[in-house]
Design a protein around this motif. Sequence first.
Motif, mmCIF file in Angstrom:
data_model
loop_
_atom_site.group_PDB
_atom_site.id
_atom_site.type_symbol
_atom_site.label_atom_id
_atom_site.label_comp_id
_atom_site.label_asym_id
_atom_site.label_seq_id
_atom_site.Cartn_x
_atom_site.Cartn_y
_atom_site.Cartn_z
ATOM 1 N N ALA A 13 27.054 -4.361 -25.098
ATOM 2 C CA ALA A 13 27.487 -4.093 -26.478
ATOM 3 C C ALA A 13 28.500 -2.950 -26.526
ATOM 4 O O ALA A 13 28.265 -1.902 -27.143
ATOM 5 C CB ALA A 13 26.268 -3.774 -27.340
ATOM 6 N N PRO A 14 29.664 -3.141 -25.855
ATOM 7 C CA PRO A 14 30.651 -2.051 -25.804
ATOM 8 C C PRO A 14 31.369 -1.821 -27.125
ATOM 9 O O PRO A 14 32.083 -0.822 -27.272
ATOM 10 C CB PRO A 14 31.632 -2.518 -24.721
ATOM 11 C CG PRO A 14 31.540 -4.008 -24.741
ATOM 12 C CD PRO A 14 30.114 -4.323 -25.114
ATOM 13 N N TYR A 15 31.218 -2.708 -28.095
ATOM 14 C CA TYR A 15 31.944 -2.578 -29.366
ATOM 15 C C TYR A 15 31.060 -1.980 -30.458
ATOM 16 O O TYR A 15 31.439 -1.027 -31.119
ATOM 17 C CB TYR A 15 32.541 -3.936 -29.771
ATOM 18 C CG TYR A 15 33.357 -4.483 -28.627
ATOM 19 C CD1 TYR A 15 34.539 -3.852 -28.240
ATOM 20 C CD2 TYR A 15 32.912 -5.558 -27.863
ATOM 21 C CE1 TYR A 15 35.259 -4.281 -27.136
ATOM 22 C CE2 TYR A 15 33.632 -6.001 -26.756
ATOM 23 C CZ TYR A 15 34.804 -5.352 -26.402
ATOM 24 O OH TYR A 15 35.506 -5.761 -25.302
ATOM 25 N N SER A 16 29.882 -2.524 -30.635
ATOM 26 C CA SER A 16 28.993 -1.981 -31.673
ATOM 27 C C SER A 16 28.115 -0.852 -31.136
ATOM 28 O O SER A 16 27.604 -0.048 -31.920
ATOM 29 C CB SER A 16 28.082 -3.086 -32.216
ATOM 30 O OG SER A 16 27.067 -3.403 -31.276
ATOM 31 N N HIS A 17 27.904 -0.832 -29.817
ATOM 32 C CA HIS A 17 26.970 0.111 -29.183
ATOM 33 C C HIS A 17 25.547 -0.073 -29.712
ATOM 34 O O HIS A 17 24.716 0.824 -29.619
ATOM 35 C CB HIS A 17 27.420 1.569 -29.358
ATOM 36 C CG HIS A 17 28.813 1.800 -28.872
ATOM 37 N ND1 HIS A 17 29.146 1.806 -27.535
ATOM 38 C CD2 HIS A 17 29.980 1.968 -29.553
ATOM 39 C CE1 HIS A 17 30.450 1.995 -27.414
ATOM 40 N NE2 HIS A 17 30.981 2.078 -28.626
ATOM 41 N N PHE A 18 25.301 -1.231 -30.318
ATOM 42 C CA PHE A 18 23.960 -1.534 -30.835
ATOM 43 C C PHE A 18 23.306 -2.504 -29.841
ATOM 44 O O PHE A 18 23.740 -3.644 -29.687
ATOM 45 C CB PHE A 18 24.074 -2.161 -32.232
ATOM 46 C CG PHE A 18 22.768 -2.204 -32.961
ATOM 47 C CD1 PHE A 18 22.301 -1.094 -33.657
ATOM 48 C CD2 PHE A 18 21.989 -3.356 -32.955
ATOM 49 C CE1 PHE A 18 21.083 -1.134 -34.333
ATOM 50 C CE2 PHE A 18 20.768 -3.403 -33.624
ATOM 51 C CZ PHE A 18 20.324 -2.283 -34.314
ATOM 52 N N HIS A 19 22.287 -2.013 -29.172
ATOM 53 C CA HIS A 19 21.675 -2.769 -28.077
ATOM 54 C C HIS A 19 20.395 -3.441 -28.558
ATOM 55 O O HIS A 19 19.527 -2.774 -29.122
ATOM 56 C CB HIS A 19 21.391 -1.842 -26.900
ATOM 57 C CG HIS A 19 22.634 -1.213 -26.339
ATOM 58 N ND1 HIS A 19 23.295 -1.709 -25.244
ATOM 59 C CD2 HIS A 19 23.360 -0.148 -26.771
ATOM 60 C CE1 HIS A 19 24.374 -0.983 -25.003
ATOM 61 N NE2 HIS A 19 24.434 -0.021 -25.914
#
Length: 137
Positions: free
Chosen positions: A19-25
């Motif tokens: 999740a490199p764009y939202s950083h929401f894992h």
Amino acid sequence: MTDQELIRCAIQVRHRSYAPYSHFHVGAALLSKSGKVFTGCNLENAAFSPTICAERAALAKAVSEGEREFTAIAIVGGKNQSISPIFTTPCGVCRQALYEFGGATLRVILARSEDDYQAVTLGELLPLGFGPANLEK
Ligand code: THU
């Protein structure tokens, strides 16, 4: 398989989230009627729309391994390494995708930790859902 064990699987697979764009894992663990667990994490894409949620990643793994009946899914999500204080609920697309196989009775376990969770049914998350039965008549 207890709720706690299923949540543990979701917490573990969440470490593989891309999740490199939202950083929401997000991590999900789907339990089949036969007792097998299929895990999935979200995988994002530079073009954004090809993003696959953790729930559908788990579902695709399970169905492609021959499983079509499920009793529960545990979901854990949060920004970066932390788990969100707000329960991560499945998006609308995932609710519909799960409805196809679990129907209204699928238990959806929304978790912040192994001991801090809330179980709801898919029918509660997607009332009057449209499923395979609708196409029969
Ligand atoms: N996401 C999931 O994987 N499952 C959910 O239940 C909610 C959202 C993902 C999609 C995207 O990669 C990121 O979380 C932010 O929306």
